[in-house]
Design a protein around this motif. Structure first.
Motif, PDB file in Angstrom:
ATOM      1  N   ASP A  89     -29.354  15.381  21.852  1.00  0.00           N
ATOM      2  CA  ASP A  89     -28.565  16.386  22.678  1.00  0.00           C
ATOM      3  C   ASP A  89     -28.755  17.866  22.300  1.00  0.00           C
ATOM      4  O   ASP A  89     -28.722  18.689  23.247  1.00  0.00           O
ATOM      5  N   VAL A  90     -28.698  17.958  21.160  1.00  0.00           N
ATOM      6  CA  VAL A  90     -28.721  19.459  20.712  1.00  0.00           C
ATOM      7  C   VAL A  90     -30.170  20.006  21.063  1.00  0.00           C
ATOM      8  O   VAL A  90     -30.231  21.232  21.365  1.00  0.00           O
ATOM      9  N   CYS A  91     -31.267  18.946  20.533  1.00  0.00           N
ATOM     10  CA  CYS A  91     -32.472  19.515  20.987  1.00  0.00           C
ATOM     11  C   CYS A  91     -32.758  19.766  22.399  1.00  0.00           C
ATOM     12  O   CYS A  91     -33.339  20.627  22.766  1.00  0.00           O
ATOM     13  N   ASP A  92     -32.174  19.002  23.254  1.00  0.00           N
ATOM     14  CA  ASP A  92     -32.295  19.389  24.605  1.00  0.00           C
ATOM     15  C   ASP A  92     -31.550  20.482  24.997  1.00  0.00           C
ATOM     16  O   ASP A  92     -32.285  21.298  25.797  1.00  0.00           O
ATOM     17  N   ALA A  93     -30.304  20.851  24.291  1.00  0.00           N
ATOM     18  CA  ALA A  93     -29.578  21.899  24.688  1.00  0.00           C
ATOM     19  C   ALA A  93     -30.376  23.504  24.374  1.00  0.00           C
ATOM     20  O   ALA A  93     -30.387  24.334  24.914  1.00  0.00           O
ATOM     21  N   PHE A  94     -31.436  23.354  23.261  1.00  0.00           N
ATOM     22  CA  PHE A  94     -32.106  24.460  22.939  1.00  0.00           C
ATOM     23  C   PHE A  94     -33.462  24.202  23.534  1.00  0.00           C
ATOM     24  O   PHE A  94     -34.520  25.220  23.017  1.00  0.00           O
ATOM     25  N   LYS A  95     -33.714  23.323  24.285  1.00  0.00           N
ATOM     26  CA  LYS A  95     -34.947  23.238  25.030  1.00  0.00           C
ATOM     27  C   LYS A  95     -36.158  22.899  24.032  1.00  0.00           C
ATOM     28  O   LYS A  95     -37.250  23.632  24.160  1.00  0.00           O
ATOM     29  N   PHE A  96     -35.756  22.478  22.743  1.00  0.00           N
ATOM     30  CA  PHE A  96     -36.946  22.274  21.876  1.00  0.00           C
ATOM     31  C   PHE A  96     -37.856  21.051  22.249  1.00  0.00           C
ATOM     32  O   PHE A  96     -37.623  20.382  23.118  1.00  0.00           O
ATOM     33  N   PRO A  97     -39.092  21.219  22.145  1.00  0.00           N
ATOM     34  CA  PRO A  97     -40.098  20.298  22.475  1.00  0.00           C
ATOM     35  C   PRO A  97     -39.807  18.759  21.804  1.00  0.00           C
ATOM     36  O   PRO A  97     -39.120  18.671  20.648  1.00  0.00           O
ATOM     37  N   CYS A 129     -31.259  18.906   9.456  1.00  0.00           N
ATOM     38  CA  CYS A 129     -32.620  18.080   9.755  1.00  0.00           C
ATOM     39  C   CYS A 129     -33.466  18.866  11.050  1.00  0.00           C
ATOM     40  O   CYS A 129     -34.692  18.998  11.026  1.00  0.00           O
ATOM     41  N   ILE A 130     -32.571  19.267  11.743  1.00  0.00           N
ATOM     42  CA  ILE A 130     -33.121  19.931  13.136  1.00  0.00           C
ATOM     43  C   ILE A 130     -33.630  21.369  12.686  1.00  0.00           C
ATOM     44  O   ILE A 130     -34.749  21.453  13.172  1.00  0.00           O
ATOM     45  N   TYR A 131     -33.040  22.099  11.892  1.00  0.00           N
ATOM     46  CA  TYR A 131     -33.323  23.281  11.153  1.00  0.00           C
ATOM     47  C   TYR A 131     -34.721  23.189  10.528  1.00  0.00           C
ATOM     48  O   TYR A 131     -35.738  23.880  10.570  1.00  0.00           O
ATOM     49  N   ALA A 132     -34.824  22.181   9.729  1.00  0.00           N
ATOM     50  CA  ALA A 132     -35.828  21.615   8.631  1.00  0.00           C
ATOM     51  C   ALA A 132     -37.119  21.332   9.892  1.00  0.00           C
ATOM     52  O   ALA A 132     -38.506  21.679   9.637  1.00  0.00           O
ATOM     53  N   ALA A 133     -36.764  20.617  10.737  1.00  0.00           N
ATOM     54  CA  ALA A 133     -37.931  20.209  11.761  1.00  0.00           C
ATOM     55  C   ALA A 133     -38.690  21.517  12.616  1.00  0.00           C
ATOM     56  O   ALA A 133     -39.606  21.607  12.802  1.00  0.00           O
ATOM     57  N   CYS A 134     -37.741  22.374  12.889  1.00  0.00           N
ATOM     58  CA  CYS A 134     -38.176  23.569  13.480  1.00  0.00           C
ATOM     59  C   CYS A 134     -39.076  24.249  12.647  1.00  0.00           C
ATOM     60  O   CYS A 134     -40.118  24.804  12.985  1.00  0.00           O
ATOM     61  N   LYS A 135     -38.807  24.399  11.357  1.00  0.00           N
ATOM     62  CA  LYS A 135     -39.973  25.103  10.402  1.00  0.00           C
ATOM     63  C   LYS A 135     -41.038  24.014  10.256  1.00  0.00           C
ATOM     64  O   LYS A 135     -41.910  24.977  10.343  1.00  0.00           O
ATOM     65  N   VAL A 141     -36.520  29.042  14.351  1.00  0.00           N
ATOM     66  CA  VAL A 141     -35.165  29.280  14.892  1.00  0.00           C
ATOM     67  C   VAL A 141     -34.326  29.328  13.501  1.00  0.00           C
ATOM     68  O   VAL A 141     -34.302  28.812  12.673  1.00  0.00           O
ATOM     69  N   SER A 142     -33.433  30.621  13.618  1.00  0.00           N
ATOM     70  CA  SER A 142     -32.601  31.134  12.442  1.00  0.00           C
ATOM     71  C   SER A 142     -31.564  30.069  12.214  1.00  0.00           C
ATOM     72  O   SER A 142     -31.121  29.421  13.338  1.00  0.00           O
TER      73      SER A 142
END
Length: 315
Positions: A89-97, A129-135, A141-142
């Motif tokens: 849900d969160v990843c969809d909201a941020f439009k992450f791949p 985990c989402i933050y770490a995945a973005c890195k 993403v900050s």
């Protein structure tokens, strides 16, 4: 990127169902022992990743009747399932791949092979985990932006970052089924002899459905049990069951003829059926479904709330 066959993903993070059940039981048992010893399961985490159980609560230890009830293994599973759905849900909201979504899910699953949700609240670990995945996937993403986007304190993310990395053994390169899916669809264009526009559109529709099926598979135990290629084939199999575009078994034989002996078809089919079964048992709990478990968790983490009205900590 390293090849999956030689990766830490394959050598260290693929288990048997028995392994996974054992790890969950061990973590749950450790948290129960902490509750008996300290009166709380809460772990205090420093920004360097070091941790310790909270100070002993003597009054909580004195009376077993007043001590919060620990979560059962099944209740922990329910909460993990809830937050795995929230990751998407969160990843969809941020439009992450999808790659970030998949990486975050794998990190989350690996973390809770080491820990009980009673020791580290899954809401906090989900965000980290989402933050770490973005890195890891170089889509920076900050922590402030991520926390603000869903109304959470970004300091929680930063405080748990090193703990998550340590719990993952710093094995941050993971493999998801989406890239393999793209390859299979491309291969299918040749396999099916797709030349006209209608055939190509049909295959594209199958790929879109397969991606949705892969999203479901990623929330099951599949990523901890099977390699990404087999997860991708299962997603493709489920998509083809809906669209009936090609002969799936004949395509499997075509795939295996390039890489493995023909007798491996039965083993691969068995894996696909096993993954399909996992998806069939997949839990997608709502906030209402986990409200009672969340209150129990809050009591374990914060014994002072045991006799008070406990507010939900769910997102």
């Amino acid at each position: 990127m390293a090849d999956f066959v030689t990766s830490t993903h394959k050598t260290k993070w693929i288990f048997t169902p028995q392994d996974i059940k054992h790890k969950y039981k061990v973590a749950n048992h450790r948290a129960k022992q902490a509750l008996e010893k300290y009166g709380t399961t809460r772990m205090e985490v420093d920004i360097d990743g070091s941790f310790s159980y909270a100070e002993s609560q003597n009054d909580a230890k004195d009376s077993a009747e007043k001590r919060p009830k620990p979560l059962k293994v099944e209740e922990e599973q329910l909460l993990r399932a809830f937050y795995e759905f929230k990751i998407q849900d969160v990843c969809d909201a941020f439009k992450f791949p999808r790659k970030i979504q998949a990486t975050a899910l794998i990190y989350f699953k690996r973390f809770y092979l080491q820990w009980s949700v009673m020791e580290h609240h899954p809401k906090d670990i989900m965000l980290t985990c989402i933050y770490a995945a973005c890195k890891a996937e170089e889509n920076h993403v900050s922590a402030e932006e991520l926390g603000k986007g869903i109304g959470q304190d970004h300091h929680v993310i930063l405080n748990n970052e090193m703990l998550v990395f340590q719990s993952l053994g710093f094995d941050l390169i993971v493999y998801a089924p989406y890239r393999a899916l793209e390859g299979f669809i491309s291969d299918l264009e040749e396999f099916c002899g797709a030349k006209d526009e209608d055939q190509l559109v049909a295959l594209k529709g199958s790929l879109d459905t397969a991606r949705i099926e892969a999203d479901k598979i990623m929330r099951s135990d599949g990523p901890l049990l099977f390699p990404p290629g087999q997860l991708a084939l299962t997603a493709l199999h489920r998509a083809n069951a809906a669209h009936s575009i090609f002969d799936f078994e004949r395509y499997l034989r075509s795939v295996l003829s390039h890489y493995q002996p023909a007798h491996a078809i039965s083993e691969l089919t068995g894996s696909i059926n096993a993954i399909d079964s996992l998806v069939g048992k997949l839990l997608t709990p709502t906030s209402k479904d986990v409200k009672h478990v969340d209150r129990k968790l809050k009591s374990c983490l914060d014994p002072g709330s045991h006799d008070k009205c406990v507010q939900s900590t769910l997102i």
